[in-house]
Design a protein around this motif. Structure first.
Motif, PDB file in Angstrom:
ATOM      1  N   TYR A 173       0.840  -1.193   0.000  1.00 56.40           N
ATOM      2  CA  TYR A 173       0.000   0.000   0.000  1.00 56.40           C
ATOM      3  C   TYR A 173       0.880   1.250   0.000  1.00 56.40           C
ATOM      4  O   TYR A 173       2.099   1.178   0.102  1.00 56.40           O
ATOM      5  N   GLY A 174       0.246   2.411  -0.131  1.00 58.59           N
ATOM      6  CA  GLY A 174       0.979   3.657  -0.307  1.00 58.59           C
ATOM      7  C   GLY A 174       1.813   4.045   0.900  1.00 58.59           C
ATOM      8  O   GLY A 174       1.314   4.115   2.021  1.00 58.59           O
ATOM      9  N   ARG A 175       3.079   4.304   0.651  1.00 57.69           N
ATOM     10  CA  ARG A 175       4.005   4.770   1.694  1.00 57.69           C
ATOM     11  C   ARG A 175       4.944   5.815   1.105  1.00 57.69           C
ATOM     12  O   ARG A 175       5.286   5.759  -0.070  1.00 57.69           O
ATOM     13  N   GLY A 176       5.374   6.743   1.948  1.00 58.65           N
ATOM     14  CA  GLY A 176       6.401   7.688   1.540  1.00 58.65           C
ATOM     15  C   GLY A 176       5.903   9.094   1.319  1.00 58.65           C
ATOM     16  O   GLY A 176       4.761   9.432   1.630  1.00 58.65           O
ATOM     17  N   ALA A 177       6.786   9.938   0.783  1.00 58.18           N
ATOM     18  CA  ALA A 177       6.497  11.358   0.590  1.00 58.18           C
ATOM     19  C   ALA A 177       5.642  11.599  -0.657  1.00 58.18           C
ATOM     20  O   ALA A 177       4.773  12.467  -0.677  1.00 58.18           O
ATOM     21  N   ILE A 178       5.929  10.878  -1.727  1.00 57.63           N
ATOM     22  CA  ILE A 178       5.003  10.707  -2.857  1.00 57.63           C
ATOM     23  C   ILE A 178       4.708   9.223  -2.848  1.00 57.63           C
ATOM     24  O   ILE A 178       5.541   8.416  -3.267  1.00 57.63           O
ATOM     25  N   PRO A 179       3.565   8.820  -2.303  1.00 63.09           N
ATOM     26  CA  PRO A 179       3.347   7.419  -1.955  1.00 63.09           C
ATOM     27  C   PRO A 179       3.632   6.429  -3.082  1.00 63.09           C
ATOM     28  O   PRO A 179       3.265   6.652  -4.238  1.00 63.09           O
ATOM     29  N   VAL A 180       4.326   5.361  -2.717  1.00 62.84           N
ATOM     30  CA  VAL A 180       4.630   4.260  -3.623  1.00 62.84           C
ATOM     31  C   VAL A 180       3.582   3.167  -3.417  1.00 62.84           C
ATOM     32  O   VAL A 180       3.302   2.783  -2.277  1.00 62.84           O
ATOM     33  N   TYR A 181       3.008   2.687  -4.524  1.00 62.56           N
ATOM     34  CA  TYR A 181       2.016   1.619  -4.491  1.00 62.56           C
ATOM     35  C   TYR A 181       2.473   0.474  -5.401  1.00 62.56           C
ATOM     36  O   TYR A 181       3.200   0.704  -6.364  1.00 62.56           O
ATOM     37  N   TRP A 182       2.036  -0.727  -5.098  1.00 61.38           N
ATOM     38  CA  TRP A 182       2.233  -1.933  -5.917  1.00 61.38           C
ATOM     39  C   TRP A 182       3.651  -2.498  -5.791  1.00 61.38           C
ATOM     40  O   TRP A 182       4.624  -1.770  -5.665  1.00 61.38           O
ATOM     41  N   ASN A 183       3.724  -3.815  -5.865  1.00 60.14           N
ATOM     42  CA  ASN A 183       4.994  -4.524  -5.732  1.00 60.14           C
ATOM     43  C   ASN A 183       6.006  -4.107  -6.792  1.00 60.14           C
ATOM     44  O   ASN A 183       7.198  -3.943  -6.507  1.00 60.14           O
ATOM     45  N   PHE A 184       5.564  -3.887  -8.037  1.00 58.63           N
ATOM     46  CA  PHE A 184       6.521  -3.534  -9.085  1.00 58.63           C
ATOM     47  C   PHE A 184       7.125  -2.152  -8.854  1.00 58.63           C
ATOM     48  O   PHE A 184       8.308  -1.938  -9.122  1.00 58.63           O
ATOM     49  N   ASN A 185       6.343  -1.225  -8.323  1.00 64.12           N
ATOM     50  CA  ASN A 185       6.904   0.094  -8.026  1.00 64.12           C
ATOM     51  C   ASN A 185       7.874   0.040  -6.851  1.00 64.12           C
ATOM     52  O   ASN A 185       8.898   0.733  -6.847  1.00 64.12           O
ATOM     53  N   TYR A 186       7.563  -0.780  -5.849  1.00 64.78           N
ATOM     54  CA  TYR A 186       8.523  -0.973  -4.762  1.00 64.78           C
ATOM     55  C   TYR A 186       9.792  -1.634  -5.298  1.00 64.78           C
ATOM     56  O   TYR A 186      10.913  -1.314  -4.860  1.00 64.78           O
TER      57      TYR A 186
END
Length: 320
Positions: A173-186
């Motif tokens: 799920y979304g985390r960070g300053a500009i949230p990161v979503y999805w396994n591929f984006n992580y």
């Protein structure tokens, strides 16, 4: 022996002649040299690579602690959800990695401040818990969150199981300053930062410097080779093609939204998510002493009519 010493002396003199130390600020010094006829510089730890961008002022020269506190004045209020997490030093440490690449160091003082305000406008809008009647106004509540509070899913896309397989028990799920979503984006972000975010997505809500780094990397990086980064668009490095012009995409703040969020924000008319980001940008420009008139014409601030670079069916589209 004497000949060797003479050659060595000539070499040293030549090197020293090619270097200059220029005072900058109270204690900082810029070390300058010429490489292939071009001036490159370093400014110690804040801009430590030899780079043309290091010849400019660094972000901490233009954006000080009091600026950060003004922009995010309610982030440590008792009702905020990430009290004590976000701080100025974490942002400056994260930015130092990207200043030699032009982040916040491109162009003159005006452009540098505009980019800092533009980047932080995305951050503020995406991490805000402000609302219409909130104390201090809705735009004062950026950096209220560091993660999505009530995820509707774990954001695991099995189509990436051969390159970025979901780690057992991990939720993307979304985390960070500009949230990161999805396994591929992580996965992509972790590879770039050399941190195992695929197996440990929680790192982005545990380390503020890393959370800012992930956001700056996304700002600085095109998702496809044929497309610009948000940075290149904002500072004027990108020249739109005829197709871009027909798609109403230009070197504008609005196009940075297109790059970062696709059709979650753009091409849908005059919607709140788009207007919220724009409002943060104008507000931050005012607080930084730049003035919202420097943002450009109203039609360049949004992306209501733009065709998106990456439709949501594309793996590179970001959730928001």
């Amino acid at each position: 022996m004497a000949m060797n010493r003479a050659i060595a002396l000539v070499f040293v003199v030549a090197v020293l002649a090619n270097l200059a130390v220029i005072a900058s600020g109270d204690d900082k010094k810029i070390l300058v040299k010429t490489v292939k006829g071009k001036k490159v510089c370093t400014q110690g730890w804040e801009c430590s690579w030899w780079s043309q961008y290091c010849c400019n002022q660094t972000i901490s020269d233009l954006f000080e602690v009091y600026n950060f506190e003004e922009l995010f004045s309610k982030r440590n209020s008792p009702v905020a959800h990430a009290v004590g997490f976000w701080d100025y030093q974490s942002f400056i440490l994260a930015a130092a990695k990207y200043e030699p690449l032009g982040f916040g160091t491109t162009g003159g003082k005006l452009m540098q401040k505009k980019e800092i305000a533009a980047f932080l406008a995305h951050v503020g809008a995406k991490t805000s818990c402000g609302y219409g009647t909130a104390t201090g106004g809705p735009l004062a509540w950026g950096l209220c969150y560091n993660h999505e509070m009530s995820p509707s899913q774990i954001y695991c896309d099995d189509s990436y199981k051969y390159i970025f397989p979901c780690s057992p028990g991990a939720e993307y799920y979304g985390r960070g300053a500009i949230p990161v979503y999805w396994n591929f984006n992580y996965g992509y972000t972790g590879e770039a930062l050399k941190v195992d975010l695929l197996n440990h997505p929680e790192y982005l809500e545990q380390n503020a410097t890393l959370a800012f780094q992930a956001a700056i990397w996304r700002w600085m990086t095109p998702m496809k080779k044929s497309q610009p980064s948000a940075h290149d668009v904002l500072v004027g490095n990108w020249k739109p093609t005829k197709n871009d012009t027909l798609a109403k995409r230009g070197p504008t703040f609005g196009t940075t939204m297109n790059i970062l969020y696709g059709d979650y924000t753009c091409g849908n008319g005059d919607i709140d998510p788009m207007n919220t980001i724009t409002s943060h940008y104008l507000y931050y420009l005012d607080l930084m002493g730049v003035g919202r008139e420097q943002a450009g014409p109203h039609e360049e601030l949004g992306c209501a009519e733009q065709q998106v670079f990456n439709p949501s069916s594309s793996p590179t589209a970001s959730s928001s």
